[in-house]
Design a protein around this motif. Structure first.
Motif, mmCIF file in Angstrom:
data_model
loop_
_atom_site.group_PDB
_atom_site.id
_atom_site.type_symbol
_atom_site.label_atom_id
_atom_site.label_comp_id
_atom_site.label_asym_id
_atom_site.label_seq_id
_atom_site.Cartn_x
_atom_site.Cartn_y
_atom_site.Cartn_z
ATOM 1 N N GLU A 7 18.892 -42.315 3.285
ATOM 2 C CA GLU A 7 19.492 -41.529 2.205
ATOM 3 C C GLU A 7 21.000 -41.758 2.144
ATOM 4 O O GLU A 7 21.586 -41.884 1.062
ATOM 5 C CB GLU A 7 19.195 -40.044 2.430
ATOM 6 N N LEU A 8 21.636 -41.825 3.299
ATOM 7 C CA LEU A 8 23.072 -42.105 3.355
ATOM 8 C C LEU A 8 23.383 -43.472 2.767
ATOM 9 O O LEU A 8 24.358 -43.643 2.028
ATOM 10 C CB LEU A 8 23.565 -42.031 4.798
ATOM 11 N N ARG A 15 27.795 -45.523 -4.679
ATOM 12 C CA ARG A 15 29.223 -45.291 -4.836
ATOM 13 C C ARG A 15 30.025 -46.601 -4.808
ATOM 14 O O ARG A 15 31.032 -46.731 -5.491
ATOM 15 C CB ARG A 15 29.717 -44.328 -3.748
ATOM 16 N N GLN A 16 29.555 -47.561 -4.025
ATOM 17 C CA GLN A 16 30.228 -48.864 -4.026
ATOM 18 C C GLN A 16 30.119 -49.529 -5.397
ATOM 19 O O GLN A 16 31.097 -50.058 -5.934
ATOM 20 C CB GLN A 16 29.637 -49.787 -2.954
ATOM 21 N N GLU A 17 28.931 -49.508 -5.975
ATOM 22 C CA GLU A 17 28.723 -50.112 -7.295
ATOM 23 C C GLU A 17 29.583 -49.432 -8.358
ATOM 24 O O GLU A 17 30.139 -50.090 -9.243
ATOM 25 C CB GLU A 17 27.247 -50.034 -7.672
ATOM 26 N N GLU A 18 29.717 -48.122 -8.255
ATOM 27 C CA GLU A 18 30.511 -47.390 -9.245
ATOM 28 C C GLU A 18 32.005 -47.665 -9.112
ATOM 29 O O GLU A 18 32.771 -47.429 -10.051
ATOM 30 C CB GLU A 18 30.250 -45.886 -9.096
ATOM 31 N N SER A 19 32.436 -48.197 -7.962
ATOM 32 C CA SER A 19 33.858 -48.486 -7.766
ATOM 33 C C SER A 19 34.277 -49.805 -8.405
ATOM 34 O O SER A 19 35.470 -50.118 -8.461
ATOM 35 C CB SER A 19 34.185 -48.532 -6.267
ATOM 36 N N ILE A 20 33.317 -50.582 -8.922
ATOM 37 C CA ILE A 20 33.605 -51.875 -9.527
ATOM 38 C C ILE A 20 33.835 -51.717 -11.024
ATOM 39 O O ILE A 20 32.963 -51.228 -11.744
ATOM 40 C CB ILE A 20 32.440 -52.865 -9.286
ATOM 41 N N PRO A 21 35.014 -52.101 -11.541
ATOM 42 C CA PRO A 21 35.245 -52.044 -12.987
ATOM 43 C C PRO A 21 34.195 -52.876 -13.738
ATOM 44 O O PRO A 21 33.957 -54.042 -13.396
ATOM 45 C CB PRO A 21 36.647 -52.636 -13.147
ATOM 46 N N SER A 165 25.064 -44.587 10.511
ATOM 47 C CA SER A 165 25.364 -43.324 11.181
ATOM 48 C C SER A 165 26.779 -42.833 10.913
ATOM 49 O O SER A 165 27.077 -41.656 11.103
ATOM 50 C CB SER A 165 25.173 -43.486 12.699
ATOM 51 N N TRP A 166 27.662 -43.735 10.473
ATOM 52 C CA TRP A 166 29.058 -43.342 10.281
ATOM 53 C C TRP A 166 29.452 -43.256 8.816
ATOM 54 O O TRP A 166 30.640 -43.139 8.497
ATOM 55 C CB TRP A 166 29.979 -44.309 11.026
ATOM 56 N N ILE A 167 28.504 -43.300 7.915
ATOM 57 C CA ILE A 167 28.813 -43.056 6.506
ATOM 58 C C ILE A 167 29.276 -41.605 6.345
ATOM 59 O O ILE A 167 28.704 -40.689 6.936
ATOM 60 C CB ILE A 167 27.581 -43.319 5.618
ATOM 61 N N GLY A 168 30.313 -41.406 5.549
ATOM 62 C CA GLY A 168 30.807 -40.067 5.303
ATOM 63 C C GLY A 168 32.083 -39.730 6.040
ATOM 64 O O GLY A 168 32.645 -38.654 5.849
ATOM 65 N N ARG A 169 32.567 -40.649 6.878
ATOM 66 C CA ARG A 169 33.816 -40.401 7.587
ATOM 67 C C ARG A 169 34.988 -40.915 6.761
ATOM 68 O O ARG A 169 34.912 -41.965 6.142
ATOM 69 C CB ARG A 169 33.813 -41.106 8.948
ATOM 70 N N TYR A 170 36.067 -40.209 6.773
ATOM 71 C CA TYR A 170 37.283 -40.607 6.075
ATOM 72 C C TYR A 170 38.419 -40.669 7.091
ATOM 73 O O TYR A 170 38.652 -39.701 7.827
ATOM 74 C CB TYR A 170 37.608 -39.634 4.937
ATOM 75 N N ALA A 405 22.160 -40.830 16.008
ATOM 76 C CA ALA A 405 22.678 -39.744 15.165
ATOM 77 C C ALA A 405 21.877 -39.577 13.884
ATOM 78 O O ALA A 405 21.738 -38.458 13.374
ATOM 79 C CB ALA A 405 24.148 -40.000 14.834
ATOM 80 N N THR A 406 21.318 -40.682 13.351
ATOM 81 C CA THR A 406 20.572 -40.602 12.089
ATOM 82 C C THR A 406 19.187 -41.218 12.175
ATOM 83 O O THR A 406 18.462 -41.220 11.190
ATOM 84 C CB THR A 406 21.343 -41.335 10.972
ATOM 85 N N GLY A 407 18.835 -41.788 13.329
ATOM 86 C CA GLY A 407 17.547 -42.467 13.433
ATOM 87 C C GLY A 407 17.566 -43.868 12.859
ATOM 88 O O GLY A 407 16.512 -44.488 12.670
ATOM 89 N N GLU A 408 18.740 -44.388 12.597
ATOM 90 C CA GLU A 408 18.865 -45.746 12.054
ATOM 91 C C GLU A 408 18.319 -46.778 13.047
ATOM 92 O O GLU A 408 18.678 -46.754 14.233
ATOM 93 C CB GLU A 408 20.345 -46.032 11.784
#
Length: 579
Positions: A7-8, A15-21, A165-170, A405-408
């Motif tokens: 899901e992550l 979100r990556q695709e949406e960042s492309i003009p 497992s580390w998606i969502g960190r800033y 952490a996520t079962g990946e």
């Protein structure tokens, strides 16, 4: 728990695709179009001026930026467009932060207009970064953020590469190298793809997928700095940063026909960046430059070192840029150098294209007035085995703790064929560790081998005729050119220099020609692995892959290695133009 990672990933890809003009999107070439290096300039996305900009090498770009002939904003825009085209062709990017990069470029243009002075030696230059380098405010699968800092005390690894497992960190702050690049006036504008765990000679992970080779998309771009190499090969970036613990700058640079430098431990700061197997400090990962020109390699090293990174990273070596060393004061001022060619490592013989490249360099250097002798490899297999044993000591737990952490699932193969296992390149969850005492013995043996190799090198003074030992070694980067996915093998040619901590620079020589690089008959082999390697070669499979070699110097001899690579590169180009 098991579905959390998927899901992550789905959300991250969206979100990556949406960042492309959308105006930078192109029509996809047919899947059977393998060489995509010409497509960026054939698209309607780039203007004639943007093609001119992106075809410029780093040194000329900096001149035009400093004179305000080209603004940083238009240069950054040109490379951004080409980077996005590259992404659509070979899937090389992770983070795309257009607004932030454009704001930085405008800031630099305003500074130059207001003061008449550049901000630093890399003023206005777009620079791509391997996805280990944290940038403040950006989500990263590798950088550290305060929001997730509680995990440091819970798990043994705080930073892990290519993990869902580390998606969502800033990131709460920049890596030290990123801060220095900003101080130098650079414009970080994209981050590039890596393999899960970093410990692969290919580039694939669950988040962003597989990166392919621009010269032949059926072949790997290498790893772990594979996204960086593929991007620069398509001229989507003029200069990039990769990392190298067992060949991760050199192999992808070689596979993609670039120049790439593996510096010695601590010459370029690492603090604040993500990594795999944190705490393993016997064979350290290092950052280094990758570029379409050797001048780009020099410009990066000089710019970063002159910012005194040892004042920002306690592990950075306190060594200033040494102009005398660059002028080869310890190597006869660069006149009549003696190079040693290592034709093989007595374990795995290189494929025909690599041997052809070595012969070409030998003829080129002789024609340029330099001496060329043979290099006798010394315990390369034992050195490589020591590196692997050190890696294996804790890698199993490192990988499993992070993915729990996520079962990946931990990736066990880079093959495109489902169900194939390929544990030969990097440690896997099936690898048993060793005790602390056993690890100490391996590290002790590696230390002793470094002394033995130094003595071996010094002893060549009796063979060179210059009164000096061999000035540098010319050798295969790997035993093969870019290969099909899942076929990356045999790290001895790479990991040996990590064990010895020797500075090494990759330079391109040619490309595979199925006629010139026909399979040669062999009657004897070093071992069964060598025989299997020989049998794996088919010239048509590797068609159009770059042929690259490595120039190896001594520990902390980056300036001399760069200078000698310049000499070799010029000799090769002059020799080829004379034929």
């Amino acid at each position: 728990m098991s579905s959390k990672w998927s899901e992550l990933v789905s959300d991250k890809r969206r979100r990556q695709e949406e960042s492309i003009p959308k105006e930078w999107l192109i029509s996809q070439p047919p899947i059977n179009v393998l060489d995509v290096t010409s497509i960026p300039e054939e698209s309607d996305v780039l203007s004639a001026r943007e093609i001119e900009i992106t075809n410029c090498q780093v040194e000329l770009l900096l001149v035009k930026l400093a004179s305000a002939e080209w603004t940083s904003l238009e240069v950054t825009t040109a490379f951004y467009k080409r980077a996005i085209i590259a992404q659509q062709l070979v899937n090389c990017l992770t983070e795309i932060f257009v607004e932030q990069a454009f704001a930085r470029a405008k800031e630099l243009d305003d500074h130059l207009k207001r003061t008449g002075q550049v901000l630093g030696p890399l003023h206005g230059l777009p620079i791509s970064l391997k996805d280990q380098l944290a940038i403040k405010g950006l989500e990263t699968t590798m950088g550290m953020s305060q929001h997730w800092s509680w995990l440091v005390t819970t798990f043994t690894s705080a930073f892990q590469p290519g993990y869902a497992s580390w998606i969502g960190r800033y990131a709460s702050k920049n890596a030290v190298l990123v801060d220095i690049l900003y101080e130098c006036g650079a414009v970080p504008f994209v981050r590039t793809n890596v393999p899960q765990t970093l410990m692969w000679g290919e580039t694939y992970n669950h988040i962003f997928g597989r990166t392919t080779n621009p010269y032949n998309r059926k072949l790997t771009c290498g790893g772990s700095s594979g996204g960086e190499a593929a991007l620069i090969a398509l001229k989507g970036s003029p200069l990039g940063v990769g990392s190298d613990i067992g060949g991760s700058i050199r192999q992808p640079a070689a596979f993609c026909g670039l120049y790439g430098l593996r510096p010695s431990y601590g010459r370029i700061p690492y603090a604040g960046a993500g990594n795999s197997m944190e705490g393993q400090d016997s064979v350290l990962s290092v950052f280094g430059p990758m570029s379409n020109s050797i001048a780009g390699v020099k410009l990066f090293m000089k710019a970063v070192i002159e910012r005194q990174p040892w004042l920002k990273d306690p592990l950075a070596v306190r060594k200033k840029w040494d102009e005398a060393e660059y002028n080869l004061v310890d190597h006869g001022a660069g006149k009549q150098l003696c190079f040693a060619i290592m034709w093989d490592d007595k374990h795995i013989a290189p494929h025909p294209p690599i041997t052809r490249g070595l012969k070409l360099v030998k003829h080129a250097l002789s024609a340029a007035g330099h001496q060329v002798i043979d290099w006798e490899p010394f315990k390369h297999e034992e050195l490589s085995d020591a590196v692997r044993s050190i890696w294996n000591a804790g890698s199993n737990e490192d990988f499993l703790v992070t993915t729990s952490a996520t079962g990946e699932p931990v990736i066990t193969t880079m093959s495109v064929e489902p169900g194939e296992e390929d544990p030969q390149f990097r440690p896997t969850p099936q690898t048993d560790g060793i005790t602390a005492y056993q690890l100490w013995q391996v590290q002790k043996r590696k230390r002793d081998l470094r002394k033995e190799y130094l003595d071996h090198w010094e002893a060549t003074a009796s063979k060179t005729g210059t009164g000096r030992p061999v000035d540098a070694i010319i050798c295969p980067a790997t035993a093969f050119v870019a290969c099909p996915h899942g076929m990356t093998r045999h790290t001895c040619y790479l990991a040996t220099w990590n064990a010895l901590d020797y500075a090494a620079c990759i330079f391109p020589v040619s490309k595979v020609d199925p006629v010139l690089d026909a399979k040669q008959a062999r009657d004897t082999f070093f071992n069964d692995s060598d025989k299997a390697h020989y049998e794996s070669y088919d010239p048509e499979t590797f068609s159009n892959a770059p042929i690259s070699l490595s120039l190896v110097g001594r520990t902390l001899e980056e300036e001399a290695v760069i200078a000698m690579t310049e000499i070799v590169d010029a000799a090769v180009k002059a020799f080829k133009s004379s034929q």
